[in-house]
Design a protein around this motif. Structure first.
Motif, PDB file in Angstrom:
ATOM      1  N   SER A  13       1.035  -1.014  -0.114  1.00 41.32           N
ATOM      2  CA  SER A  13       0.102   0.063   0.031  1.00 41.32           C
ATOM      3  C   SER A  13       1.107   1.355  -0.039  1.00 41.32           C
ATOM      4  O   SER A  13       1.989   1.376   0.730  1.00 41.32           O
ATOM      5  CB  SER A  13      -0.859  -0.047   1.191  1.00 41.32           C
ATOM      6  OG  SER A  13      -1.674   1.257   1.367  1.00 41.32           O
ATOM      7  N   ASP A  58       2.682  -6.874  10.670  1.00 39.35           N
ATOM      8  CA  ASP A  58       1.348  -7.293  10.044  1.00 39.35           C
ATOM      9  C   ASP A  58       1.450  -6.914   8.438  1.00 39.35           C
ATOM     10  O   ASP A  58       0.545  -7.452   7.756  1.00 39.35           O
ATOM     11  CB  ASP A  58       0.114  -7.178  10.628  1.00 39.35           C
ATOM     12  CG  ASP A  58      -0.440  -5.871  10.736  1.00 39.35           C
ATOM     13  OD1 ASP A  58       0.372  -4.907  10.163  1.00 39.35           O
ATOM     14  OD2 ASP A  58      -1.245  -5.654  11.375  1.00 39.35           O
ATOM     15  N   ARG A  60       0.108  -4.462   7.154  1.00 34.94           N
ATOM     16  CA  ARG A  60      -1.165  -3.505   7.026  1.00 34.94           C
ATOM     17  C   ARG A  60      -1.031  -2.589   7.924  1.00 34.94           C
ATOM     18  O   ARG A  60      -1.789  -1.316   7.079  1.00 34.94           O
ATOM     19  CB  ARG A  60      -2.235  -4.473   7.296  1.00 34.94           C
ATOM     20  CG  ARG A  60      -2.269  -5.804   6.230  1.00 34.94           C
ATOM     21  CD  ARG A  60      -3.464  -6.658   6.523  1.00 34.94           C
ATOM     22  NE  ARG A  60      -3.931  -7.086   7.985  1.00 34.94           N
ATOM     23  CZ  ARG A  60      -3.240  -7.954   8.461  1.00 34.94           C
ATOM     24  NH1 ARG A  60      -2.604  -8.699   7.909  1.00 34.94           N
ATOM     25  NH2 ARG A  60      -3.451  -8.346   9.757  1.00 34.94           N
ATOM     26  N   SER A  61      -0.884  -2.538   8.992  1.00 36.01           N
ATOM     27  CA  SER A  61      -1.210  -1.354   9.905  1.00 36.01           C
ATOM     28  C   SER A  61      -0.225  -0.328  10.160  1.00 36.01           C
ATOM     29  O   SER A  61       0.883  -0.921  10.176  1.00 36.01           O
ATOM     30  CB  SER A  61      -1.669  -2.021  11.270  1.00 36.01           C
ATOM     31  OG  SER A  61      -1.840  -0.867  12.314  1.00 36.01           O
TER      32      SER A  61
END
Length: 308
Positions: A13, A58, A60-61
């Motif tokens: 991302s 992870d 993601r965070s």
């Protein structure tokens, strides 16, 4: 821009931070300067696979509590009463994490660090912080990550860059993997107990059942989020399920370490710290160091690994 020795990669991302990869021998370290100067992963090559030594991020965070390790400065853990008195003045510090009634772990983990130097097996991160979010601290911080033979060293340094003397503290927040077979050992003479929240209410030499790690013991059990006192700076972790032994050693030997043992989550934290929780409001402010302008303090921690 990272050098070719760093092999930086970008998380999937665009909103997530850049990862810098260091490698030496059987070790691989993933560092995220932008995300609080944190570690995303520390891995060990065994057989034909990479095994995580810290609980990996992870991916993601952006929550630092999902990373593998992050720095704690210019203090560690919680401060009550909205701040602290020092030198005849009251210094205000606001809560800095959703759901936490107290400011926690300083503010360096809430800021982006910069890469000052990097090579294949080492990297230096730096941070200049001036009264972040209204805090009274102005400081310069440095993290030096070094991959040595079978070991990761993290040197954490803070320098008072303000115009007044203030109390400082340091710490690291590593996350270790665990299961029912994992055994932890570290020496202590007692623990600071707490009430409904993690703020200390008193010190005891009588360790509660399943809290004694003077001999190797399991890390499953009810919640512990408490500071142990009398720590000699050495901790051992045996992981028979993965055939690994870890050692954590700090040369600081302040006598304090914080164990966070959440039930049923497959990890625990054993934090090398220089002072107990809310030391700002304890008699004689144990473990805190009063740094005059230009003075500094250092915490050097080595994490070693070998096969069982």
């Amino acid at each position: 821009m990272p050098s070719r020795a760093t092999n930086a990669t970008r998380a999937s991302s665009r909103a997530l931070p850049e990862i810098h990869i260091l490698q030496s021998g059987r070790q691989r370290l993933h560092v995220m300067p932008e995300l609080g100067g944190s570690v995303a992963a520390w891995d060990w090559h065994k057989g034909d696979q990479w095994l995580p030594l810290f609980r990996p991020w992870d991916a993601r965070s952006r929550d630092l509590y999902t990373t593998a390790c992050f720095p704690l400065l210019p203090w560690s853990n919680r401060i009550t009463e909205g701040g602290f008195p020092f030198g005849g003045k009251q210094y205000a510090i606001k809560p800095n994490r959703t759901g936490e009634p107290y400011p926690i772990h300083g503010d360096s983990w809430l800021q982006a660090w910069t890469v000052a130097a990097h090579a294949q097996d080492r990297m230096t991160l730096e941070l200049d912080s001036t009264c972040f979010d209204g805090n009274p601290y102005a400081y310069r911080a440095r993290q030096l990550f070094t991959l040595r033979e079978n070991a990761l060293e993290i040197e954490l340094r803070v320098t008072n860059a303000g115009d007044a003397t203030l109390p400082f503290g340091l710490g690291l927040h590593p996350y270790f993997l665990s299961d029912a077979r994992t055994r932890l050992q570290f020496r202590s003479r007692g623990v600071w107990m707490s009430g409904a929240d993690p703020i200390p209410t008193g010190f005891t030499r009588k360790l509660p059942p399943s809290w004694d790690y003077n001999r190797p013991a399991a890390v499953d059990g009810p919640l512990i989020d408490n500071c142990y006192e009398g720590w000699d700076g050495l901790a051992m972790i045996e992981d028979p399920s993965r055939g690994l032994r870890l050692q954590m050693h700090t040369q600081d030997r302040s006598g304090y370490t914080l164990l966070y043992r959440p039930p049923g989550l497959g990890y625990f934290c054993l934090e090398p710290i220089t002072h107990p929780i809310d030391a700002f409001h304890m008699q004689n402010r144990p473990g805190l160091i009063d740094l005059a302008p230009g003075e500094d303090m250092v915490l050097l921690t080595r994490f070693s690994v070998c096969d069982l």
